[in-house]
Design an enzyme around this catalytic site. Structure first.
Site, PDB file in Angstrom:
ATOM      1  CG  LEU A 271      -0.416   0.092   2.618  1.00  0.00           C
ATOM      2  CD1 LEU A 271      -0.014   1.488   3.027  1.00  0.00           C
ATOM      3  CD2 LEU A 271      -1.463  -0.419   3.575  1.00  0.00           C
TER       4      LEU A 271
ATOM      5  CE  LYS B 281       7.397  -3.002   1.294  1.00  0.00           C
ATOM      6  NZ  LYS B 281       6.169  -2.290   1.108  1.00  0.00           N
TER       7      LYS B 281
ATOM      8  CG  PHE C 171       6.585   5.358  -8.977  1.00  0.00           C
ATOM      9  CD1 PHE C 171       5.223   5.083  -8.960  1.00  0.00           C
ATOM     10  CD2 PHE C 171       7.228   5.565  -7.774  1.00  0.00           C
ATOM     11  CE1 PHE C 171       4.521   5.027  -7.771  1.00  0.00           C
ATOM     12  CE2 PHE C 171       6.538   5.506  -6.577  1.00  0.00           C
ATOM     13  CZ  PHE C 171       5.183   5.231  -6.577  1.00  0.00           C
ATOM     14  CG  LEU C 172       8.956   7.041 -15.581  1.00  0.00           C
ATOM     15  CD1 LEU C 172       8.772   6.776 -17.074  1.00  0.00           C
ATOM     16  CD2 LEU C 172      10.439   6.938 -15.215  1.00  0.00           C
TER      17      LEU C 172
ATOM     18  N   GLY D 292      11.082  10.639  -0.717  1.00  0.00           N
ATOM     19  CA  GLY D 292      11.267  10.652   0.734  1.00  0.00           C
ATOM     20  C   GLY D 292      10.269   9.710   1.361  1.00  0.00           C
TER      21      GLY D 292
ATOM     22  CB  CYS E 155       8.478   3.165   2.421  1.00  0.00           C
ATOM     23  SG  CYS E 155       7.044   2.996   3.488  1.00  0.00           S
TER      24      CYS E 155
ATOM     25  CE  LYS F 218      11.107   1.301   7.044  1.00  0.00           C
ATOM     26  NZ  LYS F 218      11.075  -0.111   6.844  1.00  0.00           N
TER      27      LYS F 218
ATOM     28  CE  LYS G  87       1.840   9.132  -1.191  1.00  0.00           C
ATOM     29  NZ  LYS G  87       1.884   7.767  -1.682  1.00  0.00           N
TER      30      LYS G  87
HETATM   31  C1  UGA Z   1       5.933   3.215  -1.154  1.00  0.00           C
HETATM   32  C2  UGA Z   1       5.507   2.213  -2.255  1.00  0.00           C
HETATM   33  O1  UGA Z   1       4.983   2.921  -3.376  1.00  0.00           O
HETATM   34  C3  UGA Z   1       4.448   1.241  -1.735  1.00  0.00           C
HETATM   35  O2  UGA Z   1       4.138   0.292  -2.720  1.00  0.00           O
HETATM   36  C4  UGA Z   1       5.013   0.542  -0.491  1.00  0.00           C
HETATM   37  O3  UGA Z   1       4.059  -0.336   0.070  1.00  0.00           O
HETATM   38  C5  UGA Z   1       5.380   1.584   0.553  1.00  0.00           C
HETATM   39  O4  UGA Z   1       6.371   2.485  -0.015  1.00  0.00           O
HETATM   40  C6  UGA Z   1       5.959   0.878   1.751  1.00  0.00           C
HETATM   41  O5  UGA Z   1       6.999   0.230   1.619  1.00  0.00           O
HETATM   42  O6  UGA Z   1       5.301   0.838   2.796  1.00  0.00           O
HETATM   43  P1  UGA Z   1       4.847   5.439  -0.120  1.00  0.00           P
HETATM   44  O7  UGA Z   1       6.173   5.622   0.563  1.00  0.00           O
HETATM   45  O8  UGA Z   1       3.607   5.567   0.685  1.00  0.00           O
HETATM   46  O9  UGA Z   1       4.776   3.993  -0.840  1.00  0.00           O
HETATM   47  O10 UGA Z   1       4.714   6.548  -1.268  1.00  0.00           O
HETATM   48  P2  UGA Z   1       5.030   6.633  -2.808  1.00  0.00           P
HETATM   49  O11 UGA Z   1       3.820   7.068  -3.506  1.00  0.00           O
HETATM   50  O12 UGA Z   1       5.716   5.435  -3.317  1.00  0.00           O
HETATM   51  O13 UGA Z   1       6.056   7.861  -2.834  1.00  0.00           O
HETATM   52  C7  UGA Z   1       7.348   7.774  -2.236  1.00  0.00           C
HETATM   53  C8  UGA Z   1       8.157   9.008  -2.568  1.00  0.00           C
HETATM   54  O14 UGA Z   1       8.507   9.016  -3.952  1.00  0.00           O
HETATM   55  C9  UGA Z   1       7.434  10.334  -2.317  1.00  0.00           C
HETATM   56  O15 UGA Z   1       8.333  11.227  -1.687  1.00  0.00           O
HETATM   57  C10 UGA Z   1       7.063  10.826  -3.699  1.00  0.00           C
HETATM   58  O16 UGA Z   1       7.001  12.230  -3.773  1.00  0.00           O
HETATM   59  C11 UGA Z   1       8.231  10.294  -4.521  1.00  0.00           C
HETATM   60  N1  UGA Z   1       7.897  10.109  -5.950  1.00  0.00           N
HETATM   61  C12 UGA Z   1       6.969   9.173  -6.329  1.00  0.00           C
HETATM   62  C13 UGA Z   1       8.547  10.864  -6.911  1.00  0.00           C
HETATM   63  O17 UGA Z   1       9.426  11.714  -6.587  1.00  0.00           O
HETATM   64  N2  UGA Z   1       8.253  10.655  -8.222  1.00  0.00           N
HETATM   65  C14 UGA Z   1       7.335   9.736  -8.615  1.00  0.00           C
HETATM   66  O18 UGA Z   1       7.125   9.608  -9.847  1.00  0.00           O
HETATM   67  C15 UGA Z   1       6.672   8.979  -7.653  1.00  0.00           C
END
Ligand code: UGA
Length: 434
Positions: A155, A206, A251-252, A259, A262, A265, A322
């Site tokens: 999630l 994971k 994710f692009l 940050g 998750c 770390k 985010k």
């Molecule tokens: C992430 C994973 O997406 C989940 O699948 C996973 O379960 C979770 O970690 C976890 O291990 O518990 P999350 O940390 O909630 O989820 O948020 P994301 O939407 O993945 O974003 C993570 C970071 O990446 C944010 O700082 C976001 O701003 C950044 N991001 C995301 C970008 O800079 N560019 C993108 O295109 C997407």
């Protein structure tokens, strides 16, 4: 089915609520009395869209319960989920002490003659399941029958409820058919594809999944740097490569880096795990390096425009890592605010959900909090967008220009459209596009 979830953080609480929603009888255990009291009184300790309604509904239907007692939780539960934190240690490796403690607590309450499946949902290094099984065996004096299963959670914060209710896939890692069959029954109501593996593979999935997503982000951020040097537009490049189904557009999104609690770390952990196994994953070290560079380069652009930051009045929109969450842990937005303050800037911040937690944990000491985006921007000599909240897109650009001292916008998340912003008479700088 009766299920127990140990740990009421993001993963535990949302999983508990969603399991109850599909008809299971769920008991959530947390050792934090204040948190359990809060949940019992109907208050939700985290902000997650749709979660509050889901919890209230299922508590009212008597399918969702909260307690501090592991014994009460485990009693009668067919599966016991472990969803406790696995924080990083200073060398990047994972602190597994909470998992180990919970394994011991479960061990002492398991009774002979009752089969239980112990499910690890926390993000853990490969081979942790073996250790959990060993620990339970050692501390259980009744010879209770149990199996350990790995069931990683994917999630995302901000959309945790829909992610859990409609997952892309469910991974069940187990070495016993009986345990796997029980887990399939748990997940049957979700009607999602189930991937069954051995425990080690599930655990590895994971870390490998999160690292791949972080790699995608660093990849596009590196491309953004090349776009800046060559006059190309990273958004168009991302659309162009992302429309190839093998790559995908998700994710692009270039920005000031990933940050949250998750990715930073988990990538550090996967590096430490691979080092430990004697197969260093050097590519991931580069992923981390590019991520750190993004913030540095962004600050460089602000410095280049403002010359000296000392005493400059700077507004920052966004504190959470985010949008659609109140989570400010390991947030790049928080780091940017701290960097600006460290250079002597006079910073005012606004975030729709993150200010309370930032203030509670004193994350941006020295910054002022505003009640709205425009209030933060009042008399500012520059505005930094650090989190892509939709609320910021809705701000009227004419109003923004009027309240700012000098309308310089630094968009660290490519939230706004450059042409629109410039047409409104503001000076605009973003990531990887002219
Ligand atoms: C992430 C994973 O997406 C989940 O699948 C996973 O379960 C979770 O970690 C976890 O291990 O518990 P999350 O940390 O909630 O989820 O948020 P994301 O939407 O993945 O974003 C993570 C970071 O990446 C944010 O700082 C976001 O701003 C950044 N991001 C995301 C970008 O800079 N560019 C993108 O295109 C997407």
């Amino acid at each position: 089915m009766k299920l127990c979830i140990i740990g009421s953080g993001y993963v535990g609480l949302v999983s508990g609520a969603c399991f109850a929603e599909v008809g299971h009888n769920v008991i959530c255990v947390d050792n934090n009395q204040a948190k359990v009291d809060m949940l019992l009184s109907g208050k939700i300790p985290i902000y997650e869209p749709g979660l509050e309604e889901l919890i209230h509904k299922n508590v009212a239907a008597k399918r969702l319960h909260f307690t501090t007692s592991t014994e009460d939780g485990v009693d009668g539960s067919e599966a016991v989920f472990i969803a406790v934190p696995t924080p990083p240690q200073s060398d990047g490796s994972v602190d597994l002490s909470y998992i180990e403690k919970v394994a011991r607590e479960i061990a002492v309450v398991l009774k002979a003659g009752e089969y239980r499946v112990i499910v690890d949902k926390s993000t853990v290094p490969v081979r942790t399941g073996e250790k959990v099984a060993e620990t339970i065996r050692r501390y259980n004096k009744t010879g209770a029958e149990f199996d350990v299963v790995s069931n990683p959670e994917f999630l995302r914060e901000g959309c945790a409820v829909p992610d859990l209710m409609k997952p892309d896939r469910i991974v069940i890692g187990g070495n016993s058919e009986k345990a796997i069959a029980l887990m399939q029954k748990v997940y049957e109501p979700f009607m999602a594809p189930v991937l069954v593996t051995d425990i080690n593979s599930a655990e590895l999935i994971k870390h490998a999944a999160n690292s791949f997503l972080a790699l995608k982000i660093s990849y596009i951020n590196a491309v953004a740097q090349i776009c800046e040097a060559s006059g190309a537009d990273v958004e168009k490049v991302a659309d162009g490569i992302g429309s190839d189904k093998r790559i995908g557009r998700n994710f692009l999104n270039a920005g000031i880096g990933y940050g949250g609690s998750c990715f930073p770390k988990d990538i550090a952990a996967f590096i430490a795990i691979s080092d430990d196994l004697g197969v260093p994953f050097t590519l991931l070290k580069e992923v981390e390096k590019i991520n750190a560079t993004q913030r540095e380069r962004f600050l460089g652009k602000i410095r280049a425009a403002l010359w000296v930051l000392q005493e400059k009045k700077i507004a920052v929109w966004g504190l959470t890592f985010k949008p659609d969450t109140d989570d400010v842990r390991s947030s790049v937005a928080v780091d940017v605010v701290r960097d600006l303050i460290a250079e002597g800037a006079d910073v005012t911040v606004f975030d729709p959900k993150g200010m309370e937690k930032a203030a509670e944990h004193k994350l941006v000491e020295g910054a002022k909090y505003a009640a709205s985006p425009l209030e933060a921007a009042q008399d500012a000599e520059a505005l930094v967008i650090a989190t892509e909240w939709r609320d910021f897109e809705a701000v009227d650009l004419e109003d923004l220009k009027k309240v700012m001292h000098t309308p310089l916008i630094f968009d660290g998340r490519n939230l706004l459209d450059p042409e629109t912003v410039r047409a409104a008479g503001l000076t605009y700088t973003s990531i990887g596009r002219a």
